[in-house]
Design a protein around this motif. Structure first.
Motif, short mmCIF file in Angstrom:
data_model
loop_
_atom_site.label_atom_id
_atom_site.label_comp_id
_atom_site.label_asym_id
_atom_site.label_seq_id
_atom_site.Cartn_x
_atom_site.Cartn_y
_atom_site.Cartn_z
N LYS A 187 -3.14 2.78 -11.56
CA LYS A 187 -3.83 3.33 -10.40
C LYS A 187 -4.65 2.27 -9.68
N ASP A 188 -5.37 1.44 -10.43
CA ASP A 188 -6.16 0.38 -9.81
C ASP A 188 -5.27 -0.62 -9.08
N ARG A 189 -4.12 -0.95 -9.66
CA ARG A 189 -3.19 -1.87 -9.00
C ARG A 189 -2.66 -1.27 -7.71
N ARG A 190 -2.32 0.02 -7.74
CA ARG A 190 -1.85 0.70 -6.52
C ARG A 190 -2.95 0.71 -5.47
N ASP A 191 -4.18 1.02 -5.91
CA ASP A 191 -5.31 1.05 -4.97
C ASP A 191 -5.56 -0.34 -4.37
N LEU A 192 -5.50 -1.36 -5.20
CA LEU A 192 -5.71 -2.72 -4.71
C LEU A 192 -4.63 -3.08 -3.69
N ALA A 193 -3.38 -2.75 -3.98
CA ALA A 193 -2.29 -3.03 -3.04
C ALA A 193 -2.52 -2.31 -1.71
N ARG A 194 -2.93 -1.06 -1.79
CA ARG A 194 -3.20 -0.27 -0.57
C ARG A 194 -4.32 -0.90 0.23
N LEU A 195 -5.40 -1.30 -0.44
CA LEU A 195 -6.54 -1.90 0.24
C LEU A 195 -6.20 -3.27 0.84
N LEU A 196 -5.41 -4.05 0.13
CA LEU A 196 -5.02 -5.35 0.68
C LEU A 196 -4.11 -5.19 1.89
N ARG A 197 -3.21 -4.20 1.85
CA ARG A 197 -2.37 -3.93 3.03
C ARG A 197 -3.24 -3.52 4.21
N ALA A 198 -4.23 -2.66 3.97
CA ALA A 198 -5.13 -2.24 5.04
C ALA A 198 -5.90 -3.44 5.59
N PHE A 199 -6.36 -4.31 4.70
CA PHE A 199 -7.05 -5.52 5.13
C PHE A 199 -6.15 -6.37 6.02
#
Length: 147
Positions: free
Chosen positions: A123-135
């Protein structure tokens, strides 16, 4: 806890540095510098590139890339082929050994990423990927582009 924009920038830079340091260490164990990895992987994505086009893709001068291409050619990883459109120019291709190096690089990249992100939950890896894409999406908006 709310993070300010400056702290987020500092964390992003620190994360990049930590990731790059791990990668340099792992690749260094196999005699691969960052410059070699970048050139080989870029050429793998752009087979048949002219040296000038490859230098532009890497953001370096032609003078900077020539010794690296020469070294990779002498090791049998890269081949120069005459450019059919310009007798003065050459096209660069990976040899079979160069393609094998790309496979080893991909395996090392996977190992480095697994080592670094292995301690995080799925879940943390998915969240990090989502946040980096948003960035990245935000950073590419017109107001954020360098003038």
């Amino acid at each position: 806890m709310s993070s300010g924009a400056t702290e987020l920038g500092e964390l992003l830079v620190a994360a990049y540095r930590a990731f790059a340091q791990q990668g340099r260490a792992r690749f260094g164990e196999h005699g691969l510098s960052a410059a070699r990895v970048r050139l080989l992987t870029t050429l793998g994505q752009r087979p048949g590139s002219r040296m000038r086009d490859l230098a532009d893709a890497l953001g370096v001068s032609g003078r900077a890339i020539t010794p690296l291409v020469d070294a990779l050619e002498s090791e049998g990883l890269v081949a120069r082929r005459p450019d059919p459109d310009d007798r003065r120019a050459f096209r660069l291709t990976l040899t079979d050994a160069g393609l094998g190096a790309i496979d080893r690089i991909a395996g090392l990249q996977e190992q480095v990423s697994a080592d670094i992100f292995g301690g995080m939950s799925t879940k943390d890896r998915r969240d990090l990927a989502r946040l980096l894409r948003a960035f990245l999406d935000t950073a590419q908006e017109p107001g954020c582009a360098p003038g």
